[in-house]
Write an enzyme that holds these catalytic residues in place. Sequence first.
Site, PDB file in Angstrom:
ATOM      1  N   HIS A  28      48.254 -13.849 -15.975  1.00  0.00           N
ATOM      2  CA  HIS A  28      49.378 -13.128 -15.777  1.00  0.00           C
ATOM      3  C   HIS A  28      49.183 -12.016 -14.700  1.00  0.00           C
ATOM      4  O   HIS A  28      49.494 -10.907 -14.704  1.00  0.00           O
ATOM      5  CB  HIS A  28      49.814 -12.035 -17.164  1.00  0.00           C
ATOM      6  CG  HIS A  28      50.166 -13.187 -18.143  1.00  0.00           C
ATOM      7  ND1 HIS A  28      51.585 -13.698 -18.274  1.00  0.00           N
ATOM      8  CD2 HIS A  28      49.623 -13.858 -19.119  1.00  0.00           C
ATOM      9  CE1 HIS A  28      51.631 -14.418 -19.654  1.00  0.00           C
ATOM     10  NE2 HIS A  28      50.302 -14.541 -19.868  1.00  0.00           N
ATOM     11  N   TYR A 294      39.925  -8.283 -22.446  1.00  0.00           N
ATOM     12  CA  TYR A 294      40.821  -7.244 -21.613  1.00  0.00           C
ATOM     13  C   TYR A 294      39.738  -6.347 -20.897  1.00  0.00           C
ATOM     14  O   TYR A 294      39.831  -6.067 -19.715  1.00  0.00           O
ATOM     15  CB  TYR A 294      41.794  -6.767 -22.498  1.00  0.00           C
ATOM     16  CG  TYR A 294      42.971  -7.573 -22.756  1.00  0.00           C
ATOM     17  CD1 TYR A 294      43.130  -8.742 -22.124  1.00  0.00           C
ATOM     18  CD2 TYR A 294      44.045  -7.027 -23.729  1.00  0.00           C
ATOM     19  CE1 TYR A 294      44.207  -9.529 -22.314  1.00  0.00           C
ATOM     20  CE2 TYR A 294      44.975  -7.912 -23.896  1.00  0.00           C
ATOM     21  CZ  TYR A 294      45.141  -9.024 -23.492  1.00  0.00           C
ATOM     22  OH  TYR A 294      46.100  -9.736 -23.727  1.00  0.00           O
TER      23      TYR A 294
END
Length: 313
Positions: A28, A294
């Site tokens: 993304h 992340y």
Amino acid sequence: MSGGLTPDQAIDAIRGTGGAQPGCRALHAKGTLYRGTFTATRDAVMLSAAPHLDGSTVPALIRFSNGSGNPKQRDGAPGVRGMAVKFTLPDGSTTDVSAQTARLLVSSTPEGFIDLLKAMRPGLTTPLRLATHLLTHPRLLGALPLLREANRIPASYATTEYHGLHAFRWIAADGSARFVRYHLVPTAAEEYLSASDARGKDPDFLTDELAARLQDGPVRFDFRVQIAGPTDSTVDPSSAWQSTQIVTVGTVTITGPDTEREHGGDIVVFDPMRVTDGIEPSDDPVLRFRTLVYSASVKLRTGVDRGAQAPPV
């Protein structure tokens, strides 16, 4: 850690699918931030005591994105799209929702997902690797129609549904609890483009279209939760739920572009493990692993260690 798989190994596999750039998100990578608000319905407070579900309007930061790790990917390319929402709570803390156009994940474990990405690495042997992977993972064959649906090209970020892959336990003020999955449903009609129509679009047409749409007024999404039934798995993001009990718990209203965040070293992370009182993560191993990836990705692209700011695993 998940079965010996490390976050760095996962990121290497993600980047191996092509297009990744230093300093960008592993997935993304191409996206735009927007400002808006969230207002919960009366039904929401009956399901969870979370502070943003009490019916008052709270600020929201929204990010729409293409799923690829290539920040220069054309918007007209088929692929998963993402919508993430960061709710600002009355005490200044935040809680996040991460959703995408895929209704299900292709694997129940981090290792299975990474194995598929390795099979997808561009090269002369890619077709053979993919065929071998499909033969050894027969459940994936059944998911192919859903994957094709997830990769459709939307006419707008505002004309497609987004789905949370994981289950969360919502606890109400009276102590009652239930597991739910998230769905963000546009109030505008769903609309998609054919491959030929998409090829004629500008590379950034989704961002441009949403900017023009916002000139005419806010864009809205219903925030719905699907409540798990007795046979629905709360730990397997590749398993479809049979329950038809769906409740609208609020409205996300997008009012315009964000011009403040991700400038001058500011880092924004939408982490589904960032929950708040009244919401607990399930024991889904993919959900638990995501927050580790992340943190590793942030450190790789910015040099910043999230440390204590990262949600607990």
